[in-house]
Design an enzyme around this catalytic site. Structure first.
Site, PDB file in Angstrom:
ATOM      1  N   PHE A   9       6.581   2.723 -12.461  1.00 22.19           N
ATOM      2  CA  PHE A   9       5.789   3.271 -11.359  1.00 22.19           C
ATOM      3  C   PHE A   9       4.812   2.200 -10.877  1.00 22.19           C
ATOM      4  CE2 PHE A   9       1.964   5.432  -9.726  1.00 22.19           C
ATOM      5  CZ  PHE A   9       2.537   6.203  -8.727  1.00 22.19           C
ATOM      6  N   GLY A  10       4.861   1.890  -9.579  1.00 22.69           N
ATOM      7  CA  GLY A  10       3.936   0.923  -8.991  1.00 22.69           C
ATOM      8  C   GLY A  10       2.988   1.618  -8.033  1.00 22.69           C
ATOM      9  N   TYR A  11       1.719   1.239  -8.080  1.00 24.88           N
ATOM     10  CA  TYR A  11       0.721   1.876  -7.209  1.00 24.88           C
ATOM     11  C   TYR A  11      -0.117   0.841  -6.455  1.00 24.88           C
ATOM     12  CZ  TYR A  11      -2.128   0.511 -11.154  1.00 24.88           C
ATOM     13  OH  TYR A  11      -2.742  -0.239 -12.131  1.00 24.88           O
ATOM     14  N   GLY A  12       0.108  -0.455  -6.722  1.00 25.52           N
ATOM     15  CA  GLY A  12      -0.641  -1.509  -6.029  1.00 25.52           C
ATOM     16  C   GLY A  12       0.346  -2.456  -5.380  1.00 25.52           C
ATOM     17  N   GLU A  44       1.176  -9.154 -14.668  1.00 25.69           N
ATOM     18  CA  GLU A  44       0.054  -8.219 -14.824  1.00 25.69           C
ATOM     19  C   GLU A  44      -0.808  -8.584 -16.040  1.00 25.69           C
ATOM     20  OE1 GLU A  44      -0.363  -5.894 -12.490  1.00 25.69           O
ATOM     21  OE2 GLU A  44       1.522  -6.347 -11.483  1.00 25.69           O
TER      22      GLU A  44
HETATM   23  C1  SIN Z   1       0.767  -1.974  -9.638  1.00 27.30           C
HETATM   24  O1  SIN Z   1       1.010  -2.388  -8.505  1.00 27.30           O
HETATM   25  O2  SIN Z   1       1.368  -0.983 -10.087  1.00 27.30           O
HETATM   26  C2  SIN Z   1      -0.245  -2.644 -10.531  1.00 27.30           C
HETATM   27  C3  SIN Z   1      -1.369  -3.277  -9.839  1.00 27.30           C
HETATM   28  C4  SIN Z   1      -1.015  -4.461  -8.988  1.00 27.30           C
HETATM   29  O3  SIN Z   1      -0.254  -5.334  -9.452  1.00 27.30           O
HETATM   30  O4  SIN Z   1      -1.477  -4.546  -7.840  1.00 27.30           O
END
Ligand code: SIN
Length: 188
Positions: free
Chosen positions: A19-22, A98
């Site tokens: 799951f990615g949120y950023g 990350e």
């Molecule tokens: C993500 O995108 O899920 C983690 C945060 C990022 O790398 O911006």
């Protein structure tokens, strides 16, 4: 997680959902079988994580998103199904990307299209990590995002790309959109 029979040995192999949120919403940079808009419950997205290696430098860190616990909230993002055969290399690549404070957590994903759920992995930078910045007044976060840049580019471009990606997902996120509006005020 999803399961499939391996044609080679008849064993059951596990494909993994991420799951990615950023930045993982708009620049996953990984091989995946499919991707699906999804949300996770009990977390909210905040620009509270310092970035010394992507959108800032050690002397002048940028601000990027992490998740903070919020029992009543959902965080919208994108889920990617990673084939078991490349899962090890993919997650070691992601661990490197990350590395500045994020750790993998197991989480329940809810797919937006059909309201089904499965387990997956998400990278979260907790408040105990060395790069955690925490909350700050809006003006201070805007200043930091406007002036910061690192090997992956300008911090402001990270914010604007995230806001665009969330709009494409039809996701509401007042924290991100408030920062975007404040940053754009300066640019105009
Ligand atoms: C993500 O995108 O899920 C983690 C945060 C990022 O790398 O911006």
């Amino acid at each position: 997680m999803s399961q499939k029979a391996s044609p080679d040995n008849g064993l059951i192999a596990l494909n993994l959902w991420l799951f990615g949120y950023g930045s993982l919403i708009w620049r996953p940079d990984i091989d995946y079988i499919e991707r699906r808009p999804a949300k996770i419950h009990g977390w909210t997205r905040r620009f509270w994580q310092g970035s010394h290696d992507h959108r800032g430098v050690p002397d002048s860190p940028g601000r990027v998103v992490t998740l903070v616990p919020d029992p009543g909230e959902y965080c919208h993002g994108m889920a990617y199904l990673v084939d078991q055969s490349v899962a090890e290399s993919t997650f070691s690549q992601l661990d490197h990307r990350e590395k500045n404070g994020y750790e993998r957590h197991s989480v329940a994903l809810h797919f937006l299209e059909d309201d089904t759920s499965t387990m997956g992995l998400v990278y979260i930078a907790s408040q105990n990590n060395h790069a955690f910045l925490g909350p700050a007044p809006l003006a201070e976060m805007v200043r930091q995002i406007r002036v910061s840049a690192g090997p992956s580019g300008r911090n402001i471009d990270y914010l604007l790309a995230l806001a665009d990606a969330l709009r494409r997902l039809d996701a509401e996120d007042s924290h991100v959109f408030e920062l975007e509006a404040a940053v754009k005020d300066f640019e105009s």
